[in-house]
Design an enzyme around this catalytic site. Structure first.
Site, PDB file in Angstrom:
ATOM      1  N   ARG A  46     -48.964  80.281  -4.764  1.00  0.00           N
ATOM      2  CA  ARG A  46     -49.813  79.601  -5.753  1.00  0.00           C
ATOM      3  C   ARG A  46     -48.955  78.680  -6.618  1.00  0.00           C
ATOM      4  NH1 ARG A  46     -50.516  81.966 -10.318  1.00  0.00           N
ATOM      5  NH2 ARG A  46     -51.046  84.006  -9.490  1.00  0.00           N
ATOM      6  N   TYR A  98     -69.726  59.724  -8.974  1.00  0.00           N
ATOM      7  CA  TYR A  98     -69.945  60.673  -7.890  1.00  0.00           C
ATOM      8  C   TYR A  98     -70.770  61.846  -8.439  1.00  0.00           C
ATOM      9  CZ  TYR A  98     -68.973  64.290  -4.459  1.00  0.00           C
ATOM     10  OH  TYR A  98     -69.107  65.293  -3.543  1.00  0.00           O
ATOM     11  N   ASP A 170     -60.466  57.816 -10.670  1.00  0.00           N
ATOM     12  CA  ASP A 170     -60.830  58.393  -9.378  1.00  0.00           C
ATOM     13  C   ASP A 170     -60.746  57.262  -8.370  1.00  0.00           C
ATOM     14  OD1 ASP A 170     -62.078  59.308  -7.069  1.00  0.00           O
ATOM     15  OD2 ASP A 170     -63.497  60.582  -8.139  1.00  0.00           O
ATOM     16  N   LYS A 195     -61.707  62.638   1.912  1.00  0.00           N
ATOM     17  CA  LYS A 195     -62.246  61.362   2.372  1.00  0.00           C
ATOM     18  C   LYS A 195     -61.177  60.559   3.122  1.00  0.00           C
ATOM     19  CE  LYS A 195     -65.660  63.066   0.019  1.00  0.00           C
ATOM     20  NZ  LYS A 195     -65.961  62.723  -1.364  1.00  0.00           N
TER      21      LYS A 195
HETATM   22  C1  PLP Z   1     -66.182  63.423  -2.553  1.00  0.00           C
HETATM   23  C2  PLP Z   1     -65.783  62.878  -3.853  1.00  0.00           C
HETATM   24  C3  PLP Z   1     -65.334  63.726  -4.882  1.00  0.00           C
HETATM   25  C4  PLP Z   1     -65.286  65.235  -4.717  1.00  0.00           C
HETATM   26  O1  PLP Z   1     -64.363  65.636  -3.751  1.00  0.00           O
HETATM   27  P1  PLP Z   1     -64.529  66.966  -2.862  1.00  0.00           P
HETATM   28  O2  PLP Z   1     -63.327  66.935  -1.982  1.00  0.00           O
HETATM   29  O3  PLP Z   1     -65.828  66.844  -2.130  1.00  0.00           O
HETATM   30  O4  PLP Z   1     -64.548  68.118  -3.801  1.00  0.00           O
HETATM   31  C5  PLP Z   1     -64.938  63.140  -6.065  1.00  0.00           C
HETATM   32  N1  PLP Z   1     -64.997  61.811  -6.260  1.00  0.00           N
HETATM   33  C6  PLP Z   1     -65.429  60.972  -5.297  1.00  0.00           C
HETATM   34  C7  PLP Z   1     -65.464  59.507  -5.580  1.00  0.00           C
HETATM   35  C8  PLP Z   1     -65.853  61.472  -4.075  1.00  0.00           C
HETATM   36  O5  PLP Z   1     -66.294  60.637  -3.131  1.00  0.00           O
END
Ligand code: PLP
Length: 379
Positions: A46, A98, A170, A195
């Site tokens: 961890r 999101y 983000d 992603k």
């Molecule tokens: C998918 C996504 C998230 C969340 O990520 P996870 O891996 O699904 O928890 C946050 N911000 C954006 C822009 C996303 O497309």
């Protein structure tokens, strides 16, 4: 060194004992101590695991930050970064956020005394006006979902610096290959590694990069204390995906532009949102601050009763949530990714009952266009 080179070589030279070209999966929970009060640098997974560390150092290099952190998901990364704030703090946030981030902020973190104001962060003046004395941060999506609005990260970072706010970006939709927010003055980047970074629709992961070493120490304390870390196997898969980030994105963008142009000329399509099109309001800004326009497209069909048949008729393109992988996916944001955004906000933003979103993959563009053409011909 170019990002494509850095990404391809993440984890190389990690294992000098054997010369393994890829970092091994250190599938271990704990590590033997060489002596009392001594450590190999690893004590418990961890707190630190070599495979995860290779990923964390990799993303930190790609983004140009002091330190990177890997989490069990993008949401875990965002939740961990939000632990930097305390009751009474206020944060200015991108309005077409999101859906999962919106849910975390509005339905969970408000219970801990954090307050959020949603603004159109592609409007720099609107951000400035939303700042209050108790504002501590700006949380901005560099390219928004699903309407692909573009934020001026350099201008917003300058405002944050002037007003003493943390600028958190983000950058999931662009990745460091296309945009490096920390170079433009931001303090922290967060990613859904699920992603584009992993890129194969096979792993859920999250990443964060912190520019300042002192702030990074606090984030590390939170990461270790809360413990939503990424496991060694998924760290390895994320690294494996990141090695091909540049070639995947080059191809995905090329495909996206062709599809966006084709959709724009289709009589049954009312509207197309793609920042690579010259008429998109964020086109010039993205051209200036980024290295590409990404591979997400949103478009409107003519009427709500065309949505379901279209989703069912695409064949090469899969009807599925998520984005950024090699396979092209189509979604209906209103009922899927953005269901947690209040309906009146969705309507104002344009996330309506005829809006569909495409995450363009690496398949042959002609096959993708032919698939859309046959699906649209059906009604
Ligand atoms: C998918 C996504 C998230 C969340 O990520 P996870 O891996 O699904 O928890 C946050 N911000 C954006 C822009 C996303 O497309």
């Amino acid at each position: 060194m170019n990002i494509a080179t850095q990404a391809a070589q993440i984890g190389l030279d990690w294992d000098t004992r054997t010369g393994a070209v890829t970092v091994p999966v250190y599938q271990t929970a704990t590590f033997r101590h060489p002596g009392l009060g001594q450590s190999t640098g690893y004590d418990y997974s961890r707190s630190g695991n070599p495979t995860r560390q290779a990923l964390e150092e990799g993303i930190a290099r790609l983004d140009g930050g002091a330190r990177g952190f890997a989490y069990a998901s993008g949401m875990a990364a965002i939740a961990n970064i939000l632990l930097l704030f305390k009751s009474g703090d206020h944060i200015v946030v991108t309005e077409d956020l999101y859906g999962g981030t919106c849910r975390l902020f509005d339905q969970i973190l408000t219970q801990y005394g954090l307050a959020f104001t949603y603004v159109d962060t592609s409007d720099t003046a609107a951000v400035r006006e939303a700042i209050r004395p108790e504002t501590k941060a700006l949380f901005v999506e560099s390219l928004t979902n699903p309407l692909l609005k573009v934020a001026d990260i350099a201008a917003l970072s300058a405002i944050c610096r002037q007003r003493g706010l943390l600028c958190i970006v983000d950058n999931t939709f662009l990745t460091p290959y296309l945009l490096r927010p920390l170079d433009l003055g931001a303090d922290i980047t967060v990613y859904s590694g699920t992603k584009y970074l992993s890129g194969h629709n096979d792993t859920v992961s999250g990443l964060a990069v912190v520019k300042d070493p002192t702030l990074a120490e606090r984030v590390y304390f939170h990461q270790n204390s809360v413990g939503a870390v990424l496991g060694p196997q998924d760290s390895w898969l994320t690294i494996r995906g990141m090695k091909t980030l540049s070639v995947r994105l080059d191809r995905q963008q090329e495909n996206a532009l062709r599809i966006a142009e084709w959709l724009s000329g289709h009589p049954k399509i009312r509207k197309v949102y793609y920042p690579g099109l010259a008429e998109h309001p964020g086109h010039d800004l993205l051209k200036k601050q980024a290295r590409g326009f990404g591979a997400m497209i949103a478009f409107e069909v003519e009427s709500p009763d065309q949505v379901e048949p279209l989703l069912m008729k695409t064949d090469v393109i899969s009807f599925a949530e998520s984005l950024g992988g090699v396979e092209t996916l189509i979604t209906f944001p209103q009922v899927q990714t953005h269901a947690d955004i209040p309906p009146e906000v969705r309507t104002r933003l344009g996330i309506n009952d005829v809006l569909l979103r495409l995450s363009v993959g690496i398949e042959d563009a002609d096959d993708l266009i032919a698939d859309l053409a046959q699906a649209l011909a059906g009604y």
